[in-house]
Design a protein around this motif. Sequence first.
Motif, mmCIF file in Angstrom:
data_model
loop_
_atom_site.group_PDB
_atom_site.id
_atom_site.type_symbol
_atom_site.label_atom_id
_atom_site.label_comp_id
_atom_site.label_asym_id
_atom_site.label_seq_id
_atom_site.Cartn_x
_atom_site.Cartn_y
_atom_site.Cartn_z
ATOM 1 N N LEU A 96 2.872 12.468 16.581
ATOM 2 C CA LEU A 96 2.418 12.107 15.358
ATOM 3 C C LEU A 96 1.031 12.749 15.254
ATOM 4 N N ALA A 97 0.165 12.786 16.120
ATOM 5 C CA ALA A 97 -1.120 13.546 16.459
ATOM 6 C C ALA A 97 -1.263 14.817 15.662
ATOM 7 N N ALA A 98 -0.116 15.674 16.240
ATOM 8 C CA ALA A 98 -0.155 16.980 15.885
ATOM 9 C C ALA A 98 0.533 17.000 14.741
ATOM 10 N N THR A 99 1.270 16.235 13.971
ATOM 11 C CA THR A 99 1.834 16.360 12.574
ATOM 12 C C THR A 99 0.799 16.178 11.814
ATOM 13 N N LEU A 100 0.019 15.128 12.111
ATOM 14 C CA LEU A 100 -1.082 14.676 11.078
ATOM 15 C C LEU A 100 -1.966 15.966 10.817
ATOM 16 N N GLN A 101 -2.360 16.476 12.049
ATOM 17 C CA GLN A 101 -3.193 17.651 12.004
ATOM 18 C C GLN A 101 -2.734 18.806 11.237
#
Length: 275
Positions: free
Chosen positions: A165-170
């Motif tokens: 999730l964190a990588a995709t949001l970034q």
Amino acid sequence: IVGTLYIVATPIGNLEDISARALRVLSEAPVIAAEDTRHSRKLLNHFGIATPLISYHEHNQRQREAHLLARLADGDVALITDAGTPAISDPGVGIVRAALAAGYTVSPIPGPSSLAAGVSVSGLIDGPFIMLGFLPREATPRQQVLGRAGTTGWPLVLFESAQRLAATLQDLSDALGERDAVVLRELTKVHEEVRPGTLGQLASWARSGTVRGEIVLAVGGNRAPDGVPADDAAEVVAALRRAGLSPSKAAREAAAITGLPRADLYALATRPLDE
């Protein structure tokens, strides 16, 4: 032509969400094709349904299609996945296509859908939007998908694992800018969470702690600055470049989107992004 292929929605978390019609169809069908038979047997046992199960998942769906078509020649078949509505980022498209081509009736049994549930509580979407499903894991295809989606200016909905999730949001923030978004976690379950913010804010939140559960991500729409339509050639190229594509790849993708000459678009793609 004898049987009907029923596409049956099942709960995404809360068993109370299953419909009376779904329970009747699952009880009366001669066979149920299920993504994971062990998982689905627990659901059926809960409701006292003893219908035989056959596996139908991403690794065997092509081989299973001939068998299921043969079953349809003798009677009905119900299709379910682990949760939600089949054929939406889940197995099902292949057998639906094959059944329609063979002349069988395909009938939806509507019900739970994480896509519909997420859109309904996002507060960001009241018209057209783009469903991206799960993004590609490889960098270049991922950049191309985000770049193309970003050129439309429309809201986006996608699925993601908690771990990514964190990588995709970034990635979304880098490609689209600071759009409003909502992380929808564990919908209909005990630990349901609806968390709004900008893409950057949500990326920081996701990096700061351990996120668990199933994720739906809704991203608000955007218009290009100064009222420039999102399909303007320069804005299309700029969006693709912001998504991380090289000038040559951005020009190629923009040519496919706009139909304009690739050479002209390459000239736009080599400009500095802040120009």
